[in-house]
Design a protein around this motif. Structure first.
Motif, PDB file in Angstrom:
ATOM      1  N   PHE A   5      26.083  92.879  70.402  1.00  0.00           N
ATOM      2  CA  PHE A   5      27.538  92.779  70.495  1.00  0.00           C
ATOM      3  C   PHE A   5      28.224  92.916  69.131  1.00  0.00           C
ATOM      4  N   HIS A   6      27.545  93.582  68.183  1.00  0.00           N
ATOM      5  CA  HIS A   6      28.176  93.808  66.870  1.00  0.00           C
ATOM      6  C   HIS A   6      27.498  95.006  66.203  1.00  0.00           C
ATOM      7  N   THR A   7      28.134  96.163  66.283  1.00  0.00           N
ATOM      8  CA  THR A   7      27.586  97.381  65.666  1.00  0.00           C
ATOM      9  C   THR A   7      28.732  98.231  65.101  1.00  0.00           C
ATOM     10  N   HIS A   8      28.372  99.106  64.180  1.00  0.00           N
ATOM     11  CA  HIS A   8      29.372  99.988  63.549  1.00  0.00           C
ATOM     12  C   HIS A   8      28.985 101.457  63.664  1.00  0.00           C
ATOM     13  N   SER A   9      30.002 102.291  63.757  1.00  0.00           N
ATOM     14  CA  SER A   9      29.797 103.750  63.742  1.00  0.00           C
ATOM     15  C   SER A   9      30.669 104.316  62.625  1.00  0.00           C
ATOM     16  N   HIS A  10      30.660 105.626  62.498  1.00  0.00           N
ATOM     17  CA  HIS A  10      31.486 106.197  61.422  1.00  0.00           C
ATOM     18  C   HIS A  10      32.990 106.203  61.755  1.00  0.00           C
ATOM     19  N   ALA A  11      33.353 105.571  62.875  1.00  0.00           N
ATOM     20  CA  ALA A  11      34.789 105.311  63.070  1.00  0.00           C
ATOM     21  C   ALA A  11      35.265 104.273  62.052  1.00  0.00           C
ATOM     22  N   SER A  12      34.328 103.456  61.525  1.00  0.00           N
ATOM     23  CA  SER A  12      34.670 102.603  60.371  1.00  0.00           C
ATOM     24  C   SER A  12      33.670 102.900  59.257  1.00  0.00           C
ATOM     25  N   ASP A  13      32.812 101.946  58.885  1.00  0.00           N
ATOM     26  CA  ASP A  13      31.934 102.176  57.732  1.00  0.00           C
ATOM     27  C   ASP A  13      30.466 102.334  58.108  1.00  0.00           C
ATOM     28  N   LEU A  35      30.366  98.370  70.614  1.00  0.00           N
ATOM     29  CA  LEU A  35      30.626  99.032  69.339  1.00  0.00           C
ATOM     30  C   LEU A  35      31.840  98.322  68.747  1.00  0.00           C
ATOM     31  N   THR A  36      31.668  97.725  67.575  1.00  0.00           N
ATOM     32  CA  THR A  36      32.716  96.838  67.035  1.00  0.00           C
ATOM     33  C   THR A  36      33.146  97.300  65.642  1.00  0.00           C
ATOM     34  N   ASP A  37      33.687  98.488  65.562  1.00  0.00           N
ATOM     35  CA  ASP A  37      34.118  99.002  64.258  1.00  0.00           C
ATOM     36  C   ASP A  37      35.254  98.162  63.689  1.00  0.00           C
ATOM     37  N   HIS A  38      35.322  98.136  62.335  1.00  0.00           N
ATOM     38  CA  HIS A  38      36.358  97.356  61.657  1.00  0.00           C
ATOM     39  C   HIS A  38      37.754  97.870  62.023  1.00  0.00           C
ATOM     40  N   GLY A  74      38.457  85.414  53.931  1.00  0.00           N
ATOM     41  CA  GLY A  74      38.519  86.589  54.803  1.00  0.00           C
ATOM     42  C   GLY A  74      37.541  86.394  55.953  1.00  0.00           C
ATOM     43  N   ILE A  75      38.106  86.211  57.159  1.00  0.00           N
ATOM     44  CA  ILE A  75      37.272  85.905  58.337  1.00  0.00           C
ATOM     45  C   ILE A  75      37.276  87.110  59.273  1.00  0.00           C
ATOM     46  N   HIS A  76      36.124  87.459  59.794  1.00  0.00           N
ATOM     47  CA  HIS A  76      36.017  88.561  60.755  1.00  0.00           C
ATOM     48  C   HIS A  76      35.918  88.014  62.173  1.00  0.00           C
ATOM     49  N   VAL A  77      36.788  88.526  63.030  1.00  0.00           N
ATOM     50  CA  VAL A  77      36.808  88.095  64.433  1.00  0.00           C
ATOM     51  C   VAL A  77      36.421  89.288  65.305  1.00  0.00           C
ATOM     52  N   VAL A  78      35.323  89.154  66.011  1.00  0.00           N
ATOM     53  CA  VAL A  78      34.907  90.218  66.931  1.00  0.00           C
ATOM     54  C   VAL A  78      35.627  90.017  68.262  1.00  0.00           C
ATOM     55  N   GLY A  79      36.209  91.092  68.773  1.00  0.00           N
ATOM     56  CA  GLY A  79      36.857  91.054  70.084  1.00  0.00           C
ATOM     57  C   GLY A  79      36.015  91.858  71.059  1.00  0.00           C
ATOM     58  N   GLY A 240      30.640  73.523  71.884  1.00  0.00           N
ATOM     59  CA  GLY A 240      30.849  74.079  73.222  1.00  0.00           C
ATOM     60  C   GLY A 240      31.278  75.541  73.164  1.00  0.00           C
ATOM     61  N   LEU A 241      30.778  76.250  72.141  1.00  0.00           N
ATOM     62  CA  LEU A 241      31.092  77.673  72.011  1.00  0.00           C
ATOM     63  C   LEU A 241      29.988  78.512  72.658  1.00  0.00           C
ATOM     64  N   LEU A 242      30.377  79.620  73.278  1.00  0.00           N
ATOM     65  CA  LEU A 242      29.385  80.560  73.782  1.00  0.00           C
ATOM     66  C   LEU A 242      28.683  81.190  72.582  1.00  0.00           C
ATOM     67  N   ALA A 243      27.404  81.511  72.766  1.00  0.00           N
ATOM     68  CA  ALA A 243      26.605  82.059  71.670  1.00  0.00           C
ATOM     69  C   ALA A 243      26.505  83.564  71.811  1.00  0.00           C
ATOM     70  N   SER A 244      26.965  84.287  70.777  1.00  0.00           N
ATOM     71  CA  SER A 244      26.885  85.747  70.795  1.00  0.00           C
ATOM     72  C   SER A 244      25.814  86.217  69.819  1.00  0.00           C
ATOM     73  N   ALA A 245      25.313  87.414  70.071  1.00  0.00           N
ATOM     74  CA  ALA A 245      24.290  87.986  69.195  1.00  0.00           C
ATOM     75  C   ALA A 245      24.638  89.436  68.901  1.00  0.00           C
ATOM     76  N   GLY A 246      24.611  89.784  67.621  1.00  0.00           N
ATOM     77  CA  GLY A 246      24.899  91.169  67.227  1.00  0.00           C
ATOM     78  C   GLY A 246      24.222  91.486  65.918  1.00  0.00           C
ATOM     79  N   SER A 247      23.701  92.696  65.805  1.00  0.00           N
ATOM     80  CA  SER A 247      22.937  93.071  64.609  1.00  0.00           C
ATOM     81  C   SER A 247      23.828  93.291  63.386  1.00  0.00           C
ATOM     82  N   ASP A 248      25.075  93.699  63.601  1.00  0.00           N
ATOM     83  CA  ASP A 248      25.943  94.185  62.514  1.00  0.00           C
ATOM     84  C   ASP A 248      25.329  95.429  61.865  1.00  0.00           C
ATOM     85  N   PHE A 249      24.677  96.234  62.702  1.00  0.00           N
ATOM     86  CA  PHE A 249      24.063  97.481  62.229  1.00  0.00           C
ATOM     87  C   PHE A 249      25.140  98.423  61.677  1.00  0.00           C
TER      88      PHE A 249
END
Ligand code: AMP
Ligand code: MN
Ligand code: MN
Ligand code: MN
Length: 281
Positions: A5-13, A35-38, A74-79, A240-249
């Motif tokens: 649930f956390h990856t990047h393509s060339h739409a960002s960096d 796909l979670t581009d900046h 600077g905090i990153h929030v994944v949507g 009580g937060l849901l646990a997410s997992a993402g590579s940040d590839f």
């Protein structure tokens, strides 16, 4: 189940095109992907426009990683799973797009004062149609011979606390969370350990994040130790937060994370964030 649930393509960096990233995820057996581009959903839009490429049973969620500011950090929030056409997220992304341009001008001005003329045009050329960011400045600095490699560019000029680390343009974390939630998505606090906050400060951040409507945090991010993942699982459970997992590839770096994570291998039992919980189509 293998998710990412956390990856990047060339739409960002990231280095890969959205389709190449998808192919990478398919090869890795990823069943649920975001796909979670900046600060953009352009790569996601490109992927759903070519949805015939999705293999049977694989779920692709809408995603983005929003830049924001909380208490000077600077905090990153994944949507995840939001309606990308909802006016709130559209306006938020438009604001972030301007913020990135404004920030690029500020960073360039600072680098030029340090004897690096042409930084803005150089970074813009590196970015092309991608969402411009510090990695594009780093690439330009390497190409110009100002630094030996991108790591050195971050260590000397662009990394946390350095001259090119400009955060003033970003919206408040609560606003970023609000846009995602208003658009029907799930807001996830990205890579909680990357901010190098004390445990007390991280927990204060989580309280504010949840008050704004955030419901999940990443317990797994690439290049974390198992001990760190365990720690984050315990914090997610405590809050009580849901646990997410993402590579940040981002790219095929020798030392970098691969796409995909086997959620069955989490060291602690958690409420795992899944496509079903996000309510994505
Ligand atoms: P920005 O989104 O423009 O603030 O740039 C942050 C991005 O730069 C992160 O998402 C990483 O992809 C990359 N980055 C951050 N720190 C480093 C580093 N030390 N070396 C290389 N890339 C980095
Ligand atoms: Mn990045
Ligand atoms: Mn990030
Ligand atoms: Mn990221």
């Amino acid at each position: 189940m293998i998710i990412d649930f956390h990856t990047h393509s060339h739409a960002s960096d990231g280095a890969l095109s959205p389709r190449e990233l998808l192919a990478e995820a398919v090869d890795a057996g990823v069943q649920q992907l975001a796909l979670t581009d900046h600060d953009t959903v352009a790569g996601y839009r490109a992927l759903i426009d070519s949805a015939e490429a999705l293999p049977d049973g694989m779920r692709l969620l809408a995603g983005t990683e929003l830049s924001s500011l909380w208490s000077g950090v600077g905090i990153h929030v994944v949507g995840l799973g939001m309606d990308v056409d909802h006016p709130d997220i559209r306006q938020g992304l438009a604001l972030l797009d301007s913020a990135r341009r404004e920030r690029a001008e500020l960073i360039a001005g600072r680098l030029e004062k340090l004897g690096m003329p042409g930084a803005l045009a150089g970074a813009e050329a590196e970015a092309g149609v991608s969402q411009i960011g510090r990695p594009h400045f780093a690439a330009w600095m390497v190409a110009e011979g100002h630094v030996a490699d991108a790591n050195q560019a971050f260590d000397k000029y662009l990394g946390a606390g350095k001259v090119g680390d400009v955060k003033t343009c970003w919206p408040a974390m609560a606003d970023a969370v609000g846009w995602i939630v208003a658009a029907g998505g799930t807001a996830v606090l990205a890579h909680p350990l990357k901010y190098k906050m004390t445990r007390v400060k991280l927990k204060r951040c989580l309280v504010d994040f949840m008050a704004a409507g955030g419901t999940a945090m990443e317990v797994y991010s690439g290049r974390q130790t198992r001990e760190q993942t365990r720690d984050l699982c315990l914090i997610a459970n405590e809050f009580g937060l849901l646990a997410s997992a993402g590579s940040d590839f981002h790219a095929h770096w020798d030392y970098g994370p691969k796409v995909g994570f086997d959620a069955g291998k989490l060291p602690v039992e958690v409420e795992l964030l899944t496509a079903e919980r996000i309510g994505a189509a």
